[in-house]
Design an enzyme around this catalytic site. Structure first.
Site, PDB file in Angstrom:
ATOM      1  N   ASP A 208       0.832  -1.204   0.000  1.00 31.06           N
ATOM      2  CA  ASP A 208       0.000   0.000   0.000  1.00 31.06           C
ATOM      3  C   ASP A 208       0.872   1.261   0.000  1.00 31.06           C
ATOM      4  O   ASP A 208       1.859   1.342   0.738  1.00 31.06           O
ATOM      5  CB  ASP A 208      -0.873  -0.024   1.264  1.00 31.06           C
ATOM      6  N   GLU A 282       1.608  -0.607  -5.029  1.00 31.60           N
ATOM      7  CA  GLU A 282       0.664   0.456  -5.348  1.00 31.60           C
ATOM      8  C   GLU A 282       1.473   1.741  -5.286  1.00 31.60           C
ATOM      9  O   GLU A 282       1.756   2.256  -4.219  1.00 31.60           O
ATOM     10  CB  GLU A 282      -0.491   0.537  -4.346  1.00 31.60           C
TER      11      GLU A 282
END
Ligand code: GLC
Ligand code: CA
Length: 549
Positions: A208, A282
């Site tokens: 993330d 990401e």
């Protein structure tokens, strides 16, 4: 990269656990619920499942606010359920990827609580970004950065005596305190977390905000924080490209050189485990050529390519986007990836205009994507052709909605629970679903789509099946495609051996000439026809042709 690698051409399905399947009637999906649906996951024809966070969390940001990364939040079950799920997914021959959230911890994490009760300058505070405020009484934040979710990126703490204290940095919600990656405790703790899940058998991680870990020049104001915030928002479309490009090319908290050292050390951990344990970043980086730096051979395996997440269904945009992506990753010999939707963006059908037209466009776009070299990611419900549900503001939960005072509705519309069958609440829960499921979704239920050979679900299954079987698609480490001349609005290419794609991104029916000796493999909508060499493509459709018998 060996030919046998499982991941470079994989199809990976994203499960958003809170909205997948509830097993205990509390209205929220959970790990037992996912386990109960592994046969469904298997039936899709994907290679792996990625689960969004299910770790201990106060759930202020859908679990991306982690209070204990090595435990399961009670709303999702417990560690035994996680073990059972890992085993259950492996048993049907799929792999499992979990999320890791290294940019921040929840302010409920014991580290942050310890920091709050520890003095200025303490080791406990050094794990985060605590600073004194500016101004006479420290009432001005340490710098002028904004939160990505709206509002300032700093919140002020209160000292034990009740007086205002230091400020801490949070690029996202105020309950998500940014970690200080200059601190060795942070490094050690994340290595422990990686090993914890690797030991339990997970096949990889989705990282993330992978571009956010290293921060530079914290005590310096940005020259135009409002413009920067707007540039970072995908839904802001009235900003000139050149201005956006300039702002995004130098974001003081994103894509700094320091992140790469972290991933080099993580790669050594992944590689020290048997089987191929992978990582996907990401990372929103600009210009896009910087993305390849995350997938150099000693760093991460994949980086999400978000071009398609924002691209219109238009050959004029898609052809150069595909060409650029293939070129960029080729330079580092990494496989490309393609993403049409995820839990942070409007659903594909909605983004492409909604209604029946949006649904046909979505299928055509998916079929194009499934024919490209490299890996693909599919967000739960994309296969059902779902659109964003309409929600009343009272039921919204996304911090973006609250931090922008409702100006931005946030991401809840894409996070509505899946419609399964005709029982209570579409079979998602016996209780009250945490977000209401639109009644119009009765035509989208899995149970109906299963029976209907023309459904979106069966279209995805067929497309993924062919993708995993056709010699041109099932993967090699050759990521080149051979472009064919085509009229305006049409995408046409070949892949070796014997595969041809035509995609009509216009809304008009087109008649084209197919290469000699091909037969029709798959069309994204009725009306795709091949008669001899005459190919008919209705508006918004894609077709696959094969030379192989
Ligand atoms: C990522 C997640 C998103 C989350 C944010 C902060 O972008 O995908 O859902 O809100 O990080 O953790
Ligand atoms: Ca539940």
């Amino acid at each position: 990269m060996s030919q046998k690698s499982w991941w470079p051409n994989s199809a990976i399905y994203q499960v958003y656990p809170r909205s997948f399947q509830d097993s205990n009637g509390d209205g929220e999906g959970d790990l037992r619920g996912v386990l109960a649906r592994v046969e469904y996951l298997k039936s899709l024809g994907v290679d792996a499942v990625w689960l969004s966070p299910f770790y201990k969390s106060p759930n202020r940001d859908g679990g991306y606010d982690v209070a204990d990364p090595r435990d399961v939040d009670p709303r999702f079950g417990n560690l035994d359920d996680a073990k059972a799920l890992i085993e259950g997914i492996h048993k049907v021959g799929l792999r499992i990827i979990v999320d890791i959230v290294p940019n921040h911890f929840s302010t409920d994490h014991p580290w942050f609580q310890e920091a709050l009760s520890s003095p200025i300058g303490s080791a406990a505070r050094a794990r985060f970004h605590f600073y004194d405020g500016r101004g006479e009484n420290g009432e001005i934040p340490p710098n002028n950065w904004n939160s990505i979710f709206g509002g300032p990126a700093w919140s002020r703490t209160t000292d034990k005596d009740g007086r205002p204290g230091q400020w801490y940095l949070h690029l996202f919600d105020s309950t998500q305190a940014d970690l200080n990656w200059e601190n060795s405790d942070v490094h050690q703790d994340f290595e422990r977390t990686l090993r914890f899940w690797l030991d339990l058998g997970v096949d990889g991680f989705r990282i993330d905000v992978a571009h956010g870990l290293a921060k530079e020049t914290i005590l310096k104001d940005h020259h135009d924080p409002e413009a920067l915030t707007r540039a970072l928002r995908l839904d802001v479309t009235d900003m000139p490209d050149s201005q956006r490009a300039e702002l995004l090319s130098d974001v003081p908290f994103f894509d700094r050189e320091g992140v790469h050292e972290i991933y080099r050390s993580w790669r050594k951990i992944f590689d020290s485990y048997p089987g191929e344990r992978i990582s996907v970043a990401e990372a929103w980086v600009h210009p896009s050529s910087r993305a390849a730096r995350y997938v150099r051979s000693d760093e991460l395996h994949q980086i999400f390519n978000f071009d398609f997440l924002v691209a219109p269904w238009s050959a004029a945009t898609l052809i150069p986007a595909i060409k650029r992506t293939l070129l960029e990753v080729a330079e580092v010999s990494a496989p490309p990836t393609w993403v049409l939707s995820n839990h942070d963006s409007p659903r594909l059908v909605t983004r492409l205009g909604g209604g029946e037209d949006g649904e046909w466009r979505a299928r055509a776009f998916a079929q194009l994507t499934h024919a490209l070299p490299g890996g693909i990611y599919i967000f739960q419900g994309e296969e059902l052709g779902l659109s964003d549900g309409e929600l009343a503001d009272e039921v919204r939960q996304d911090p973006i909605f609250f931090r922008t005072q409702g100006r931005d509705k946030g991401r809840d519309g894409a996070r509505i629970p899946l419609p399964w069958d005709s029982s209570n609440n579409f079979g998602f829960t016996n209780g009250k679903p945490w977000l209401p499921i639109p009644s119009q979704w009765s035509s989208k239920r899995v149970i109906e789509q299963d029976e209907d050979s023309n459904s979106s679900l069966n279209f995805y299954r067929e497309s993924l099946r062919i993708r995993s079987e056709h010699p041109a698609l099932k993967g090699s480490s050759d990521y080149r495609i051979n472009w064919l001349d085509a009229p305006d609005g049409v995408i046409a290419f070949e892949r070796h051996p014997g595969f041809t794609l035509f995609a009509n991104t216009t809304s008009r029916e087109l008649k084209l000439v197919a290469p000699p000796g091909v037969s029709l493999l798959l069309g994204s909508r009725p009306g795709v026809r091949l008669e001899g060499e005459r190919l008919t493509l209705p508006g918004d459709s894609t077709c696959w042709l094969t030379k192989l018998k």
